[in-house]
Write an enzyme that holds these catalytic residues in place. Structure first.
Site, PDB file in Angstrom:
ATOM      1  N   ALA A 269       0.601  -1.310   0.215  1.00  0.00           N
ATOM      2  CA  ALA A 269      -0.129   0.006   0.001  1.00  0.00           C
ATOM      3  C   ALA A 269       1.337   1.301  -0.102  1.00  0.00           C
ATOM      4  O   ALA A 269       1.880   0.936  -0.087  1.00  0.00           O
ATOM      5  CB  ALA A 269      -0.796  -0.264   0.874  1.00  0.00           C
ATOM      6  N   ASN A 272       0.263   8.069   0.347  1.00  0.00           N
ATOM      7  CA  ASN A 272      -0.348   9.263  -0.299  1.00  0.00           C
ATOM      8  C   ASN A 272      -1.111   9.753   0.473  1.00  0.00           C
ATOM      9  O   ASN A 272      -2.426   9.700   0.850  1.00  0.00           O
ATOM     10  CB  ASN A 272      -0.567   9.021  -1.777  1.00  0.00           C
ATOM     11  CG  ASN A 272      -0.122   8.112  -2.703  1.00  0.00           C
ATOM     12  OD1 ASN A 272       0.733   8.466  -2.841  1.00  0.00           O
ATOM     13  ND2 ASN A 272      -0.923   7.158  -2.334  1.00  0.00           N
ATOM     14  N   GLU A 305       0.474   2.802   6.548  1.00  0.00           N
ATOM     15  CA  GLU A 305      -0.320   3.265   5.917  1.00  0.00           C
ATOM     16  C   GLU A 305      -0.865   5.141   6.469  1.00  0.00           C
ATOM     17  O   GLU A 305      -0.092   6.157   6.681  1.00  0.00           O
ATOM     18  CB  GLU A 305      -0.861   3.057   4.765  1.00  0.00           C
ATOM     19  CG  GLU A 305      -0.917   2.425   3.877  1.00  0.00           C
ATOM     20  CD  GLU A 305       0.598   2.196   3.851  1.00  0.00           C
ATOM     21  OE1 GLU A 305       1.449   2.789   3.230  1.00  0.00           O
ATOM     22  OE2 GLU A 305       1.927   1.002   3.781  1.00  0.00           O
TER      23      GLU A 305
HETATM   24  N1  TRP Z   1       5.511   3.616   1.383  1.00  0.00           N
HETATM   25  C1  TRP Z   1       5.032   2.109   0.424  1.00  0.00           C
HETATM   26  C2  TRP Z   1       4.695   1.578   2.062  1.00  0.00           C
HETATM   27  O1  TRP Z   1       6.049   1.212   2.823  1.00  0.00           O
HETATM   28  C3  TRP Z   1       5.807   1.878  -0.287  1.00  0.00           C
HETATM   29  C4  TRP Z   1       5.284   1.333  -1.847  1.00  0.00           C
HETATM   30  C5  TRP Z   1       4.135   1.116  -1.863  1.00  0.00           C
HETATM   31  C6  TRP Z   1       6.169   1.691  -2.682  1.00  0.00           C
HETATM   32  N2  TRP Z   1       4.665   1.366  -3.217  1.00  0.00           N
HETATM   33  C7  TRP Z   1       5.068   1.344  -3.726  1.00  0.00           C
HETATM   34  C8  TRP Z   1       7.560   2.075  -2.570  1.00  0.00           C
HETATM   35  C9  TRP Z   1       5.949   1.559  -5.100  1.00  0.00           C
HETATM   36  C10 TRP Z   1       7.791   1.417  -4.333  1.00  0.00           C
HETATM   37  C11 TRP Z   1       7.439   1.377  -4.972  1.00  0.00           C
HETATM   38  O2  TRP Z   1       3.973   1.223   2.741  1.00  0.00           O
HETATM   39 ZN    ZN Z   2       5.951   2.483   4.742  1.00  0.00          ZN
END
Ligand code: TRP
Ligand code: ZN
Length: 869
Positions: A269, A272, A305
Site C-alpha cells: 500500500a 499518499n 499507512e
Molecule cells: N511507502 C510504501 C509503504 O511502505 C511503500 C510502497 C508502496 C512503494 N508502493 C510502492 C515503494 C511502490 C516503491 C514502489 O507503505
Molecule cells: Zn511504509
C-alpha cells in the site's frame, strides 16, 4: 558496443536543491491512450542556488509539448530522454518565476505500475519513489515540498469519481460529456506523496470525532461488488486513529481521509497524503474469503499507512537513503499497534514471535548475502531495490532498541521532540537519533553504527559460576562478519535484556548495555548455578552464539517467564537436532507434550511453539547448504513429532473447535491456528485416518481460515482428495481474484511429495492456466514468487530445473514490470552458500539472465551484485 557501467547514487553526494517549488497547479485530462498534463509551478531559489543556475527537471517516458516561463512561450531549454533543462532564466533565477509545461503520457500502456496507469478500466497513480517524473517534468525529490492544487478532467460516464489529495473544492460539468473536480492539499508535500484516482468506484464512509473534537470524514473506495468487504479495513482505520492519539498524542490533521483499493499494485500500500492507495489484498476481507492471517495483515497495513501521515508525511525524508527514517519507524509503530490490539501480555508475545520469525526467515539471509546493506544504505543503483526487509524490518528493530534503551516514556519524549523540531521538514536519520538523545540527555553516538554497518551481529555468550564464592560471571563478546564494502566493523551498542533463573526465583530482569568488543558482568550472592535467559523478547536483532546445554534449554522451554525466550529455547533445541540429523528424543517430546497440555498458555502461542524454524533460517546456520538434506531432516523431525504426540493431537483437534457462528476475534483465531496445525500433524502421522476428516473440514467450513487450512494440508500431504477439493475451490471462488490467488499459491507452495510429479511441472502448467496473468503482480507472486522464493525444497531441484524456470521468468517479467522482476531476481542471492551441484546450476542461470542486453536497471543491479560487482 554498449559499455555503460551501471550508474550509482551515493549518500554522501547529497546536495540540497538548487531551486525549490512553492505552489504547484496540475490540470490533468485523463484519457487511457493520451493523458494531457498541464503544470503551473512557482519556482524559487533553493539552498544550493547560485545566480544563473539552470533549472533541471526530470521526466521519464513523457511526450513534451510546450514550455512557458512567466506566461510567455520559452525557447531556452534542452530535452534529453530523462531531463528538461531550462536556462537563461529571468533575473538569473534570483526571484520567483512561473514555469508552465504541457506534456503527454499513456496510462494504458504503462505496465510498470509506476506513475499513472490503468487497472480494470480505472486510473491510479504510484509515485514513490520516483514515479512522479512519469506524469510530468518535475523536481522529483523528497526535499522539494510544495502545495498542490489539482484539476482532474475525464469523461463522466467512464470516470464518475475523481479523487486527489486534500480537500474537494468544487466539481463541474464540462462540454462533450466531460466533467472536472478540483482538489487542494493544504499541506506542503514532496511529489512522491501525490496521488490521483479516477473511475467507477464506490465508497463506504464514516464520520468520527478526534481528540480535539474535530469531525473527520473517512472513506474506503472500491469497485462496487467489493463494498461488502470493506468493514474490517474501516474498523482497523478507526482503531489506528485512536491508538495514535493515545500512544503518541498524534491527531489526524485532514478533514477527510480516503483509502482506495486497486488490484494491480507493486507493493502492499501507499501513504499518499489523504489518499492512501492499497493493494486489494490489504483492504478486502470477509470471513468466507479471507483467513485470520489476512485479517491481521489488513489491520497492520491500514495502520502502517495511517501512521505514515505523521512519520513520513508531516516529517519526511531528505533523500531516499533516509528511507528507514520513515519505514523503520512506521513498521515499529504498526507492530506496537498490532501488539496492543491483541489485548493481553501473551498476545503481545505471539505478535513479537511472528515478527522475529519473519526477520530471521527473510532479513537474516538478506544481511548475509550480496545485496546486504545498512538500514541506511550508502549506495544504490535503483532505489526501488531498497524497499527491503532490512530497511523495513531491521529498521524497526533499531527503532525498538531506542525504546528498550530509553524506556517507553523516554521514547515518547524523543518522538515529541522530533515533531517539535522537524514538523513540515525533510530530514535524516541523524535528526531522529539526535531528538532521541537530546530528549533523554543520553549519549547515543555509538548507536549510529546501526545505521552505517550491514550484517547481523553475533554475540558470543560465556558464563562461569563459582559455587564457593556464589558468584556468576557473564562475558559477552560481539563480532560482525565483513559485508560488501565494509571489511572492518566498529562495535555496536546493544540493549540486552537478561534474567538469571534460579529455583529461589530471587533474580530480577535486567538491562545490560553491551558497547565494547567484549564485556564481563559479575553477579553476587547467587545461591546455585542459575540458568541464563538472555536477549529476552529479542531485545537486540542479533545471532547468539551460546552453547547452552540441552538441560538448560529444556528448563527455559518449560519455565522461562519471558514468553519469547520460552519459544526461542524450543526453536533452538529443535534447530540443533535438525541440523544434526537427529529426531526429537523422549525428553523433548515430553516438553512439547507439557506445553500442549498447559491450560495457562494461549493456543496461538502453542501453535508457534510447534512450528519448526524455516528452511531459509536453517540455511543460514550452515557453511554449505544441501537443500534436499535439510528438507529431509526437517521433515523427518516433524513426522516424529507428529507420530509421538498423536493422542494429544486427537484431543486438541476436538478441544480447539469454535462452535457457533464465526467470530474473527483473537481468542478464536488462536484456537483455529492451533487446530489447523494439529490437523496437518494428524495428516502427517496417519493420512488414511485423517484425510476424510480434513476433507470434511474443507466441505463444512463457514470461513476461509478453516477451508484453506484443510485444503492446504491435503495438498501438502499429496492426498488424492486434494484434487477434487482444488476443483471445488476454484469453481466456488472463480469470481474472486484474491481467493484465486490463494488457489494458485497453494499449489506452487507444495513441497516435494513421494510419488507425485514435481511441483515445478505443476507450476509450469499453472503458468499456462487461462486465469494466469503475467502483468498482475498478485497473480505472478502467487505462482512464480511463491515457488522460487517460498518453496525451497521444490525450487532447489538437483537438476537445476527450478533455476531454469527462474531465469525464464525473470526475463519474461522484466520488460513488463522491472520491480516485480527484480524481486524475483533476488531468489538466487545466496547461490554461493549452496553445495554442488546446486551452486553451479545457479551460476549458469544467473549468467543466462546477465547476458540479456536489455535488462532494466532494477534487475541489472540485483544480478550484478550477485556476481559481486
Ligand atoms: N511507502 C510504501 C509503504 O511502505 C511503500 C510502497 C508502496 C512503494 N508502493 C510502492 C515503494 C511502490 C516503491 C514502489 O507503505
Ligand atoms: Zn511504509
Amino acid at each position: 558496443m554498449k559499455t555503460d557501467l551501471p550508474q550509482s547514487f551515493r549518500r554522501l553526494e547529497y546536495r540540497p536543491p538548487v531551486y525549490t517549488f512553492d505552489q504547484v497547479e496540475l490540470d490533468i485530462a485523463l484519457d487511457p491512450a493520451r493523458t494531457i498534463v498541464k503544470s503551473r509551478i512557482e519556482v524559487l531559489p533553493g539552498k544550493s542556488f547560485e545566480p544563473g543556475s539552470p533549472l533541471i527537471l526530470v521526466g521519464h517516458e513523457l511526450e513534451f509539448v510546450s514550455l512557458r516561463i512567466n506566461g510567455e512561450a520559452y525557447r531556452h531549454f534542452k530535452l534529453t530522454p530523462e531531463t528538461l533543462t531550462i536556462h537563461s532564466l529571468p533575473k538569473e533565477g534570483k526571484e520567483k518565476f512561473v514555469v508552465e509545461i504541457i506534456c503527454v503520457c499513456v496510462p494504458e500502456r504503462n505496465t510498470s505500475l509506476m506513475g499513472l496507469y490503468v487497472s480494470n478500466g480505472n486510473f491510479f497513480t504510484q509515485c514513490e519513489a520516483e514515479g512522479f517524473r512519469k506524469i510530468t517534468y518535475f523536481l522529483d525529490r523528497p526535499d522539494v515540498m510544495a502545495r498542490y492544487r489539482v484539476i482532474l478532467r475525464a469523461r463522466e460516464v467512464e470516470c464518475p469519481v475523481l479523487l486527489s489529495n486534500g480537500n474537494l473544492l468544487n466539481t463541474e460539468r464540462l462540454p462533450n460529456g466531460w466533467h472536472s473536480a478540483t482538489w487542494e492539499d493544504p499541506f506542503p508535500k514532496p511529489s512522491y506523496l501525490f496521488a490521483l484516482v479516477a473511475g467507477k468506484l464506490e465508497c463506504i464512509e464514516e464520520t468520527i470525532t478526534t481528540s480535539s473534537g474535530a469531525k473527520k470524514l473517512l472513506q474506503i473506495w472500491v469497485e462496487p461488488h467489493d463494498l461488502k468487504k470493506t468493514r474490517h479495513a474501516m474498523d482497523s482505520l478507526i482503531a489506528s486513529i485512536h491508538w495514535d492519539e493515545r500512544r503518541f498524542g498524534l491527531e489526524l490533521d485532514l478533514e477527510r481521509l480516503m483509502i482506495v483499493a486497486v488490484s494491480d499494485f507493486n507493493m502492499g500500500a501507499m501513504e499518499n497524503k489523504g489518499l492512501n492507495i492499497f493493494n486489494t489484498k490489504f483492504v478486502l476481507a470477509q470471513p468466507e474469503t479471507a483467513t485470520d492471517a489476512d485479517f491481521a495483515n489488513i489491520e497492520s497495513v491500514v495502520a502502517h499507512e495511517y501512521f505514515h501521515n505523521w512519520t513520513g508525511n508531516r516529517v519526511t525524508c531528505q533523500d531516499w537513503f533516509q528511507l528507514s527514517l520513515k519505514e523503520g519507524l512506521t513498521v515499529f509503530r504498526d507492530q506496537e499497534f498490532s501488539a496492543d490490539q491483541m489485548g493481553s501480555e501473551s498476545g503481545r508475545a505471539v505478535k513479537r514471535i511472528e515478527d522475529v520469525r519473519l526477520l530471521r526467515q527473510l532479513q537474516f539471509p538478506e544481511d548475509a548475502g550480496p545485496m546486504a546493506h545498512p538500514i541506511r544504505p550508502d549506495e544504490y543503483q535503483e532505489i526501488n531495490n531498497f524497499y527491503t526487509v532490512t530497511v523495513y524490518e531491521k529498521g524497526s528493530e533499531v527503532v525498538r532498541m531506542y525504546q528498550t534503551l530509553l524506556g517507553k516514556e523516554g521514547f515518547r519524549k524523543g518522538m515529541d521532540l522530533y515533531f517539535k523540531r522537524h514538523d513540515g521538514q525533510a530530514v535524516t536519520c541523524d535528526d531522529f537519533l539526535m531528538a532521541m538523545a537530546d530528549a533523554n540527555s543520553k549519549d547515543l553516538t555509538q548507536f549510529t553504527n546501526w545505521y552505517s554497518q550491514a550484517g547481523t551481529p553475533r554475540v558470543k555468550v560465556q558464563e562461569h559460576y563459582d559455587p564457593t564464592t556464589k558468584q556468576y560471571q557473564l562475558t559477552l563478546t560481539q563480532s560482525c562478519a565483513p559485508r560488501p564494502g565494509q571489511p572492518e566493523k566498529k562495535p555496536f551498542h546493544f540493549p540486552l535484556k537478561m534474567r538469571l533463573l534460579t529455583r529461589a526465583n530471587d533474580q530480577q530482569e535486567q538491562l545490560l548495555e553491551l558497547t565494547q568488543a567484549s564485556q564481563t558482568w559479575t553477579f553476587d550472592n547467587i545461591a546455585e548455578r542459575p540458568v541464563l535467559s538472555i536477549n529476552r523478547n529479542f531485545s537486540a536483532p542479533i545471532q547468539l552464539d551460546f552453547e547452552q546445554s540441552e538441560a538448560d534449554l529444556l528448563t527455559l522451554f518449560s519455565n522461562d517467564d519471558d514468553a519469547f525466550n520460552r519459544w526461542e529455547a524450543g526453536q533452538k533445541f529443535a534447530m540443533q537436532m535438525i541440523l544434526n540429523g537427529r529426531l526429537p528424543d523422549a525428553q523433548l517430546i515430553q516438553a512439547y507434550r507439557n506445553l500442549l497440555l498447559d491450560p495457562a498458555l494461549d493456543p496461538a502461542f502453542k501453535a508457534l511453539a510447534l512450528m519448526l524454524p524455516a528452511e531459509s533460517y536453517l540455511y543460514e546456520q550452515c557453511k554449505s547448504v544441501d537443500p534436499q538434506k535439510i528438507f529431509t531432516a526437517r521433515r523427518a523431525f516433524r513426522r516424529e513429532l507428529a507420530n509421538q504426540l498423536q493422542l494429544e493431537w486427537t484431543a486438541l483437534y476436538q478441544q480447539m473447535q469454535t462452535p457457533g457462528p464465526f467470530k474473527a476475534n483473537g481468542v478464536d483465531a488462536g484456537k483455529r491456528a492451533l487446530k489447523n496445525l494439529v490437523l496437518s500433524m494428524l495428516l502427517e502421522a496417519s493420512p488414511a485416518v485423517w484425510t476424510p476428516m480434513a476433507t470434511h473440514q474443507y466441505e463444512i467450513a463457514d470461513n476461509m481460515t478453516d477451508r484453506y487450512a484443510a485444503l492446504s494440508a491435503l495438498v501438502v500431504h499429496g492426498s488424492r482428495a486434494a484434487q477434487d477439493c482444488l476443483i471445488d475451490f476454484y469453481n466456488r471462488f472463480a469470481n474472486d481474484a484474491l481467493v484465486i490467488d490463494k488457489w494458485f499459491g497453494l499449489q506452487s507452495s507444495r513441497p516435494p511429495v513421494d510419488g507425485l510429479e514435481s511441483t515445478l511441472l505443476e507450476v509450469k502448467k499453472l503458468r499456462e492456466h487461462a486465469a494466469f496473468k503475467l502483468n498482475n503482480p498478485n497473480r505472478v507472486h502467487s505462482v512464480i514468487h511463491a515457488f522460487c522464493l517460498n518453496n525451497p525444497a521444490s525450487f532447489h531441484q538437483s537438476d537445476g530445473g527450478g533455476y531454469e524456470f527462474w531465469a525464464d521468468s525473470v526475463l519474461a517479467l522484466d520488460p513488463i514490470n522491472p520491480q516485480v522482476a527484480a524481486r524475483l531476481a533476488r531468489a538466487l542471492d545466496r547461490w554461493r552458500l549452496f553445495a554442488q551441484p546446486y551452486q553451479d546450476c545457479m551460476k549458469a542461470a544467473l549468467e543466462r539472465v546477465s547476458a540479456c542486453q536489455t535488462l532494466s536497471p532494477d534487475v541489472r543491479e540485483v544480478i550484478g551484485k550477485a556476481f559481486g560487482s
